[in-house]
Scaffold this motif. Structure first.
Motif, PDB file in Angstrom:
ATOM      1  N   SER A  60       0.864  -1.298  -0.131  1.00  0.00           N
ATOM      2  CA  SER A  60      -0.173  -0.122   0.065  1.00  0.00           C
ATOM      3  C   SER A  60       0.825   1.219  -0.208  1.00  0.00           C
ATOM      4  N   HIS A  61       0.252   2.345  -0.260  1.00  0.00           N
ATOM      5  CA  HIS A  61       1.084   3.569  -0.123  1.00  0.00           C
ATOM      6  C   HIS A  61       0.820   4.174   1.065  1.00  0.00           C
ATOM      7  N   SER A  62       0.284   3.884   1.978  1.00  0.00           N
ATOM      8  CA  SER A  62      -0.002   4.420   3.371  1.00  0.00           C
ATOM      9  C   SER A  62       1.171   4.219   4.157  1.00  0.00           C
ATOM     10  N   ASP A  63       2.416   4.243   3.665  1.00  0.00           N
ATOM     11  CA  ASP A  63       3.689   4.320   4.279  1.00  0.00           C
ATOM     12  C   ASP A  63       4.149   5.571   4.697  1.00  0.00           C
ATOM     13  N   GLY A  64       3.434   6.575   4.486  1.00  0.00           N
ATOM     14  CA  GLY A  64       3.928   7.897   4.917  1.00  0.00           C
ATOM     15  C   GLY A  64       3.898   8.514   6.399  1.00  0.00           C
ATOM     16  N   GLY A  65       3.355   7.649   7.151  1.00  0.00           N
ATOM     17  CA  GLY A  65       3.191   8.053   8.747  1.00  0.00           C
ATOM     18  C   GLY A  65       4.635   8.291   9.258  1.00  0.00           C
ATOM     19  N   ASP A  66       4.460   8.219  10.591  1.00  0.00           N
ATOM     20  CA  ASP A  66       5.374   8.566  11.552  1.00  0.00           C
ATOM     21  C   ASP A  66       6.228   7.351  11.591  1.00  0.00           C
ATOM     22  N   CYS A  67       7.563   7.599  11.658  1.00  0.00           N
ATOM     23  CA  CYS A  67       8.418   6.484  11.638  1.00  0.00           C
ATOM     24  C   CYS A  67       9.521   6.631  12.986  1.00  0.00           C
ATOM     25  N   THR A  68       8.914   6.754  13.798  1.00  0.00           N
ATOM     26  CA  THR A  68       9.634   7.254  15.023  1.00  0.00           C
ATOM     27  C   THR A  68      10.852   6.285  15.429  1.00  0.00           C
ATOM     28  N   PRO A  69      10.690   4.983  15.653  1.00  0.00           N
ATOM     29  CA  PRO A  69      11.826   4.115  15.718  1.00  0.00           C
ATOM     30  C   PRO A  69      13.054   4.205  14.752  1.00  0.00           C
ATOM     31  N   ARG A  82      14.191   7.146  13.435  1.00  0.00           N
ATOM     32  CA  ARG A  82      14.732   8.657  13.174  1.00  0.00           C
ATOM     33  C   ARG A  82      15.871   8.979  13.446  1.00  0.00           C
ATOM     34  N   THR A  83      16.881   8.093  13.638  1.00  0.00           N
ATOM     35  CA  THR A  83      18.152   7.892  13.784  1.00  0.00           C
ATOM     36  C   THR A  83      19.046   8.358  12.547  1.00  0.00           C
ATOM     37  N   ALA A  84      19.872   9.386  12.500  1.00  0.00           N
ATOM     38  CA  ALA A  84      20.696   9.820  11.094  1.00  0.00           C
ATOM     39  C   ALA A  84      21.432   8.587  10.712  1.00  0.00           C
ATOM     40  N   VAL A  85      21.589   8.421   9.340  1.00  0.00           N
ATOM     41  CA  VAL A  85      22.373   7.351   8.799  1.00  0.00           C
ATOM     42  C   VAL A  85      23.446   7.917   7.867  1.00  0.00           C
ATOM     43  N   THR A  86      24.491   7.179   7.785  1.00  0.00           N
ATOM     44  CA  THR A  86      25.865   7.642   7.093  1.00  0.00           C
ATOM     45  C   THR A  86      25.505   6.991   5.801  1.00  0.00           C
ATOM     46  N   GLU A  87      26.253   7.304   4.809  1.00  0.00           N
ATOM     47  CA  GLU A  87      26.354   6.657   3.289  1.00  0.00           C
ATOM     48  C   GLU A  87      26.573   5.326   3.471  1.00  0.00           C
ATOM     49  N   ALA A  88      27.525   5.070   4.107  1.00  0.00           N
ATOM     50  CA  ALA A  88      27.958   3.311   4.509  1.00  0.00           C
ATOM     51  C   ALA A  88      26.910   2.719   5.219  1.00  0.00           C
ATOM     52  N   GLU A  89      26.214   3.303   6.018  1.00  0.00           N
ATOM     53  CA  GLU A  89      25.211   2.747   6.920  1.00  0.00           C
ATOM     54  C   GLU A  89      23.872   2.082   5.688  1.00  0.00           C
ATOM     55  N   VAL A  90      23.855   3.423   4.833  1.00  0.00           N
ATOM     56  CA  VAL A  90      22.751   3.169   4.162  1.00  0.00           C
ATOM     57  C   VAL A  90      22.808   2.179   2.944  1.00  0.00           C
ATOM     58  N   GLU A  91      24.130   1.928   2.653  1.00  0.00           N
ATOM     59  CA  GLU A  91      24.329   1.055   1.654  1.00  0.00           C
ATOM     60  C   GLU A  91      24.327  -0.515   2.268  1.00  0.00           C
ATOM     61  N   ALA A  92      24.574  -0.648   3.618  1.00  0.00           N
ATOM     62  CA  ALA A  92      24.722  -1.908   4.258  1.00  0.00           C
ATOM     63  C   ALA A  92      22.822  -2.161   4.412  1.00  0.00           C
ATOM     64  N   ASP A 135      13.883   7.975   6.556  1.00  0.00           N
ATOM     65  CA  ASP A 135      13.861   8.636   5.127  1.00  0.00           C
ATOM     66  C   ASP A 135      14.373   7.643   4.172  1.00  0.00           C
ATOM     67  N   LEU A 136      15.345   6.672   4.389  1.00  0.00           N
ATOM     68  CA  LEU A 136      15.545   5.793   3.487  1.00  0.00           C
ATOM     69  C   LEU A 136      14.743   4.897   3.038  1.00  0.00           C
ATOM     70  N   ASP A 137      13.848   4.394   4.140  1.00  0.00           N
ATOM     71  CA  ASP A 137      12.744   3.496   3.840  1.00  0.00           C
ATOM     72  C   ASP A 137      11.861   4.073   2.840  1.00  0.00           C
ATOM     73  N   TYR A 138      11.394   5.393   3.226  1.00  0.00           N
ATOM     74  CA  TYR A 138      10.479   5.972   2.508  1.00  0.00           C
ATOM     75  C   TYR A 138      11.029   6.169   0.955  1.00  0.00           C
ATOM     76  N   HIS A 139      12.323   6.512   0.847  1.00  0.00           N
ATOM     77  CA  HIS A 139      12.775   6.743  -0.548  1.00  0.00           C
ATOM     78  C   HIS A 139      12.638   5.510  -1.345  1.00  0.00           C
ATOM     79  N   LEU A 140      13.047   4.360  -0.785  1.00  0.00           N
ATOM     80  CA  LEU A 140      12.656   2.954  -1.641  1.00  0.00           C
ATOM     81  C   LEU A 140      11.399   2.842  -2.059  1.00  0.00           C
ATOM     82  N   THR A 141      10.398   3.486  -1.289  1.00  0.00           N
ATOM     83  CA  THR A 141       9.039   3.439  -1.848  1.00  0.00           C
ATOM     84  C   THR A 141       8.722   4.340  -3.310  1.00  0.00           C
ATOM     85  N   THR A 142       9.501   5.193  -3.265  1.00  0.00           N
ATOM     86  CA  THR A 142       9.200   6.161  -4.363  1.00  0.00           C
ATOM     87  C   THR A 142       9.968   5.851  -5.651  1.00  0.00           C
ATOM     88  N   LEU A 143      10.618   4.606  -5.648  1.00  0.00           N
ATOM     89  CA  LEU A 143      11.316   4.238  -6.635  1.00  0.00           C
ATOM     90  C   LEU A 143      10.474   3.339  -7.731  1.00  0.00           C
TER      91      LEU A 143
END
Length: 428
Positions: A4-13, A15-25, A285-293
Motif C-alpha cells: 500500500s501507499h500508506s507508508d507516509g506516517g510517523d516512523c519514530t523508531p 529517526r536516527t541519522a544514517v551515514t552513506e556506508a550505513e545506507v549501503e549496508a 527517510d531511506l525506507d520512504y525513498h525506496l517506496t518512491t522508486l
C-alpha cells in the motif's frame, strides 16, 4: 506481499541519522532476502467504473461512499486506493499458487458485490481509455509526487491516476547459483519482463484514440524517466547494482510534520547523506525513498514484477500470476524460460529496463514482434507443463491454455481486442 501507499506516517523508531556506508549496508540487507522460494503474492489494481456506462466518470462522492463501505468489510487481502481512485487488492504471502488464487478470488467476489450495490464495477485495462487524469486522493505524498513527476511532463499524472496493473511477487531465490538462485531470478525477471509486457499488453488507447503502443501504460512509465522508473544495470552482483541505483536515484520528497513536503530537484539520496543539505537523512527517510522508486522489477525482500497491464475479465489476472509463478518457482520451467529469453538479451543492448530497445518493442508492438511472440510461446508452453506440478487447479490451467490459444498462438494480445472494439467503446 501487500504494497500500500500508506507508508507516509510517523516512523519514530527509525529517526536516527544514517551515514552513506550505513545506507549501503541497509539497502543490501533489506531488499534481497534470499532463501528457497516458498511464497507467492499478487497485487491487483483496477479501474472503478459505472457498470452500465463506463465512459461516465465516477464522482468523488461515489468513490468516498463505496470505499468507506469496503473498509468495513473483512478481507484477507489489503485494500488500498490509488491516487486516481483506482482500487488495489494486495494479497498476503501465500504458500502456493492455489492458496493465492483462492484467497484473492474470494476477496474479489466480496469487493465486486459491494461495488455492484452502488452500480459500480472493476475494469481490467492497463490505462483508462476514456478519462483524463484526475486525482482523487489529496495527501502530502501525492501532492509531492505530482510536483516531482510534473517536471518530466504529463506521464506521471497518467501513471498516478489512470493506470492499472497486475503485479506478481515472487521470493528473491536461493543464495546458491542455479535456476532458483537469486542472481538468475533477478536477470530472468528483467528479460522475461519484456515478454510479459508484450503478451499482456492491454492499453492501446488514450482518449479513445490509438496511441500506436499496445501498452500505453508502459510508455508512460518510460516517459517518467530512468531516475524514477528505471531499473539498474544487470552487470555485477544484484545487491551491488540495486544499492548503487537506489542511492544514485533522486529524492522525490522530504516529509515534514506540518505544511507541504519539500520536493528537491536533482538531489540523489547519496548526495543527501554526504551534504545533509536538508538535514541528516534517517533510516525512515531511506525506507520512504525506496517506496518512491518504481523500476519494472522492484526488490523489496522479494521481487515485485511491476510491468504487467491489468487484464480483462473476472479471471484475466489469473493468467499472468500463474505463468509467472510457474516460470520462477518450477526449476524445470525456470531453466526453459532462461534459455528461451536469453537470445532476447542482445536486443536490450546492455541498457537497463525499461529504457532499452527490447522493452520499447514489447510495449509498442506486443506479440506482433516475431521474436517476442516466439519467446512467449516457448514460455507459455513451459508454464503449462509446470502448472500441474505446482498443484494448479483446472480453473487456472484452462485459463492459461485459453489465453495461449487466443493470443500467443496468433501473435495477439488483449490490446488487439480493445482496438477491434474501438467503435463500441465510443458512445458517440
Amino acid at each position: 506481499m501487500s504494497d500500500s501507499h500508506s507508508d507516509g506516517g510517523d516512523c519514530t523508531p527509525h529517526r536516527t541519522a544514517v551515514t552513506e556506508a550505513e545506507v549501503e549496508a541497509l539497502v543490501r540487507g533489506i531488499c534481497f532476502k534470499t532463501g528457497p522460494p516458498r511464497t507467492l503474492g499478487v497485487e491487483l489494481e483496477w479501474l472503478v467504473h459505472s457498470l452500465e456506462l463506463p465512459q461516465l466518470p465516477v464522482t468523488p462522492e461515489q468513490l468516498e461512499a463505496v470505499y468507506a463501505t469496503l473498509r468495513a468489510v473483512p478481507l484477507v487481502s489489503a485494500l488500498t486506493v490509488e491516487p486516481g481512485g483506482q482500487l488495489e487488492l494486495s494479497s498476503q504471502p501465500a504458500s502456493s499458487l492455489t492458496e493465492c488464487v483462492e484467497t484473492v478470488s474470494a476477496d474479489l467476489d466480496t469487493v465486486r458485490a459491494v461495488l455492484a450495490e452502488d452500480g459500480l464495477g472493476l475494469t481490467g485495462i492497463g490505462h483508462d481509455p476514456w478519462h483524463t487524469p484526475r486525482r482523487f486522493l489529496r495527501e502530502p505524498r501525492y501532492d509531492a509526487m505530482e510536483a516531482c513527476l510534473d517536471r518530466t511532463g504529463p506521464a506521471g499524472r497518467h501513471m498516478m491516476c489512470t493506470s492499472a496493473s497486475v503485479q506478481v511477487c515472487v521470493d528473491a531465490g536461493h543464495e546458491e547459483p542455479g535456476p532458483l538462485g537469486h542472481a538468475r531470478r533477478w536477470w530472468l525477471a528483467h528479460q522475461l519482463g519484456a515478454v510479459l509486457v508484450a503478451a499482456f499488453a492491454n492499453s492501446p488507447l488514450l482518449g479513445l484514440r490509438p496511441t500506436g503502443w499496445q501498452s500505453t501504460r508502459q510508455l508512460m512509465w518510460m516517459e517518467i524517466g530512468a531516475g524514477r522508473a528505471g531499473g539498474p544495470s544487470l552487470t555485477g552482483e544484484p545487491r551491488d547494482a540495486w544499492t548503487r541505483h537506489a542511492l544514485d536515484s533522486p529524492v522525490m520528497c522530504v516529509r515534514r510534520d506540518s505544511g507541504p513536503w519539500e520536493v528537491p530537484e536533482g538531489l540523489t539520496f547519496r548526495e543527501w547523506t554526504r551534504t545533509r543539505s536538508l538535514g541528516p537523512p534517517t533510516r525512515a527517510d531511506l525506507d520512504y525513498h525506496l517506496t518512491t522508486l518504481f523500476p519494472p522489477v522492484r526488490p523489496r525482500g522479494h521481487l515485485e514484477l511491476r510491468m504487467i497491464d491489468a487484464q480483462p475479465g473476472e479471471d484475466g489476472w489469473l493468467v499472468p500470476l500463474a505463468v509467472t509463478a510457474a516460470l520462477f518457482d518450477d526449476p524445470e520451467a525456470a531453466e526453459t524460460a532462461y534459455r528461451t529469453v536469453k537470445p532476447l538479451a542482445e536486443r536490450a543492448r546492455n541498457q537497463p529496463a525499461p529504457h532499452n530497445p527490447l522493452w520499447t518493442a514489447a510495449a509498442r508492438h506486443g506479440l506482433a514482434d516475431p521474436e517476442l511472440r516466439e519467446a512467449a510461446d516457448g514460455c507459455f508452453a513451459a508454464a503449462q507443463e509446470a502448472l500441474p506440478r505446482l498443484g494448479a487447479t483446472t480453473r487456472v490451467t484452462d485459463a492459461v491454455a485459453a489465453f495461449r490459444d487466443r493470443y500467443v498462438a496468433r501473435g495477439r494480445c488483449p490490446a488487439d481486442d480493445l482496438l477491434d472494439r474501438l467503435p463500441a467503446l465510443d458512445p458517440h
